[in-house]
Design an enzyme around this catalytic site. Sequence first.
Site, short mmCIF file in Angstrom:
data_model
loop_
_atom_site.label_atom_id
_atom_site.label_comp_id
_atom_site.label_asym_id
_atom_site.label_seq_id
_atom_site.Cartn_x
_atom_site.Cartn_y
_atom_site.Cartn_z
CB CYS A 2 -0.97 -0.06 1.29
SG CYS A 2 -2.04 -1.44 1.42
N GLY A 29 -1.43 1.12 -4.70
CA GLY A 29 -2.59 0.61 -4.26
C GLY A 29 -3.98 1.26 -5.07
CG ASN A 103 3.38 -0.72 2.37
OD1 ASN A 103 4.58 -0.16 1.94
ND2 ASN A 103 2.81 -1.75 1.99
N GLY A 104 2.29 -3.27 4.43
CA GLY A 104 2.81 -4.56 4.64
C GLY A 104 1.98 -5.60 5.08
CE1 TYR A 260 3.99 -3.99 -11.56
CE2 TYR A 260 3.61 -4.54 -9.17
CZ TYR A 260 3.05 -4.21 -10.51
OH TYR A 260 1.58 -3.99 -10.75
CB THR A 306 7.13 -1.77 -14.32
OG1 THR A 306 5.90 -1.17 -13.80
CG2 THR A 306 8.50 -1.86 -13.28
CG ASP A 368 6.69 -7.43 -17.90
OD1 ASP A 368 6.88 -6.42 -17.42
OD2 ASP A 368 5.45 -8.13 -17.95
CG ASP A 369 8.31 -5.83 -14.01
OD1 ASP A 369 7.44 -5.16 -15.10
OD2 ASP A 369 7.96 -6.49 -13.26
O1 LIG Z 1 3.10 -12.04 -14.66
P1 LIG Z 1 1.71 -11.35 -14.13
O2 LIG Z 1 0.69 -12.00 -13.11
O3 LIG Z 1 1.19 -10.88 -15.51
O4 LIG Z 1 2.54 -10.16 -13.59
C1 LIG Z 1 3.72 -9.39 -13.95
C2 LIG Z 1 3.16 -8.11 -14.71
O5 LIG Z 1 2.36 -7.15 -14.04
C3 LIG Z 1 3.09 -6.19 -13.85
O6 LIG Z 1 2.55 -5.17 -14.78
P2 LIG Z 1 1.32 -3.96 -14.43
O7 LIG Z 1 0.23 -4.34 -15.25
O8 LIG Z 1 0.67 -4.47 -13.01
O9 LIG Z 1 1.95 -2.72 -14.21
P3 LIG Z 1 2.85 -1.93 -15.12
O10 LIG Z 1 1.93 -1.09 -15.93
O11 LIG Z 1 3.73 -0.99 -14.04
O12 LIG Z 1 3.88 -2.59 -15.81
C4 LIG Z 1 4.44 -6.31 -14.13
O13 LIG Z 1 4.98 -5.30 -14.68
C5 LIG Z 1 4.46 -7.33 -15.16
O14 LIG Z 1 4.10 -7.00 -16.50
N1 LIG Z 2 -0.41 -4.00 0.51
C1 LIG Z 2 -0.42 -3.79 1.87
O1 LIG Z 2 0.51 -3.04 2.49
C2 LIG Z 2 -1.73 -4.20 2.80
C3 LIG Z 2 -1.79 -3.67 3.94
C4 LIG Z 2 -2.84 -4.48 4.92
N2 LIG Z 2 -2.27 -5.73 5.04
C5 LIG Z 2 -4.12 -4.63 4.11
O2 LIG Z 2 -4.48 -5.67 3.68
O3 LIG Z 2 -4.67 -3.57 4.41
MG LIG Z 3 3.79 -4.57 -16.33
#
Ligand SMILES: O=P(O)(O)OC[C@H]1O[C@H](OP(=O)(O)OP(=O)(O)O)[C@H](O)[C@@H]1O
Ligand SMILES: NC(=O)CC[C@H](N)C(=O)O
Ligand SMILES: [Mg+2]
Length: 504
Positions: A2, A29, A103-104, A260, A306, A368-369
């Site tokens: 978050c 988030g 966050n966490g 990411y 990303t 991809d990242d």
């Molecule tokens: O294997 P998957 O389950 O698909 O997850 C990995 C993908 O999800 C994320 O992208 P996302 O669309 O969330 O965000 P971005 O636009 O920041 O890349 C990440 O950058 C990869 O592209």
């Molecule tokens: N991603 C998070 O940091 C989540 C915070 C908290 N565990 C929630 O579920 O709201």
């Molecule tokens: Mg992506």
Amino acid sequence: MCGIAGIVSQQATVNSDLFDALTMLQHRGQDAAGIITNEGHRLYLRKENGLVRDVFHADDQMAKLRGNMGVAHVRYPTAGTSTSAEAQPFYTNTPFGISLSHNGNLTNAEELKQELFLEDRRHLNTESDSEVLLNVFAHELLQRGVLRLTPEDIFAAVSGVHLRCRGAYACVAMITGYGVVGFRDPYGIRPIVYGRREAAKGGYDYLIASESVALDALGYELVDDIAPGEAVLITLDGKLHKRQCAANPIYSPCIFEHVYLARPDSVMDDIYVYKARLRMGVKLAEKILRDWADHDIDVVIPIPDTSRVAGAELAARLGVLYREGFIKNRYIGRTFIMPGQAQRKKSVRQKLNPVDIEFRGKNVLLVDDSIVRGTTSKEIIEMARDAGAKKVYFASASPPVRYPNVYGIDMPTSSELVAHGRSLAELEAMLGADRLIYQDLEDLIDAVQFGNPNITRFDCSVFNGEYITQDVTTEYLNQLELFRSDAAKAARRKAQTVIELPNA
Ligand SMILES: O=P(O)(O)OC[C@H]1O[C@H](OP(=O)(O)OP(=O)(O)O)[C@H](O)[C@@H]1O
Ligand SMILES: NC(=O)CC[C@H](N)C(=O)O
Ligand SMILES: [Mg+2]
């Protein structure tokens, strides 16, 4: 992962600054957003499911958030449900009136719940681990037995939290009429920074936030990270106090922030995320040149957003063209952090569309990242072929994600991770790639650590299954899977018939 923010200002109101900070942290988030402010003896809260701009859409709602101190949150749920009752900040009235953004993810939330009910006599109204954390902090503060707080009391309460809570927590807590405290777990798993801005009438405004981008946009200068185990308290009179509150802090930030989660223009733990991603591109290029010197890649195409930074550097190092072959629809959010698989899958096609001339008749290397559930890569490889690519190679700037995350990333189920239990050849076949290249873990660590050699270890649990808090048992992971798999969450959403009692 978050996003959290807290401000103590010498000016009259903090509502618009908190709104702006949340907007800068929106990528952390997308499920819910909330702001709570304090003026005199009163608190003003608005929290709801939705994006920041939707939750605070009317001007009068913002105006009602009065006061020169507040904390805020954007949520990506990792515990409990995604109902608006579990949106943050959370509030408890005893002692003093405390609001908290977290966050966490706590790994001993269930034990703590029992303790809170049976020993501390505190009521919890949701399934959220953040409500547990708030009540532990509140109980520890109550134990001080004082009417007038001092920084010592706050720091003692944070020490109490460190003794009782396990897992990941970067938090901002507001104590009504007194101040805002930011604190971080003794491993420093999730990021948190603070900065200051000169106030017009003298002194400083302070902002504590998940990422430094929030400070940049609001004109705050970055002062420092909150160190693992440390607490930074800003009292209403604009004074800053800080203290190490953990007995044995060990810097072990989550490496996936650099892969990411974080924005590239953030600096966390003294590491420029952008540079870390450039270095990931360099390392990946070195690996390709080492293992596949006679490659026939015509063009490198990143999968926005990303992977862009690593992809551009990878292409430069290979001496191959870099082309933006996929155009991203700017109105679709991040797919990985969406709640259900059906929504994620649909979003990939809505979000990314190929420019076919960049694919036709070419051998393309898509970058991809990370590959997590494989949703993006599988769809994208198919789209590249449909657009006329001759060969489709795929590179990931991070190693295979094989293990669940228990520290604030919603990857609770190993069976949902495409690389879990699969070999490289099996993954190539499953994703439909002509060749699949993953970054080596040592290279990823080098790429990130280069930015701050003082950090000697990172939480890499999603890659190697080693959980730095050392309390994550198979039984815990099994329970997590039972409760938080996509299927379990969907069933719970359906069964949710209770009328919510919003916290506060
Ligand atoms: O294997 P998957 O389950 O698909 O997850 C990995 C993908 O999800 C994320 O992208 P996302 O669309 O969330 O965000 P971005 O636009 O920041 O890349 C990440 O950058 C990869 O592209
Ligand atoms: N991603 C998070 O940091 C989540 C915070 C908290 N565990 C929630 O579920 O709201
Ligand atoms: Mg992506």
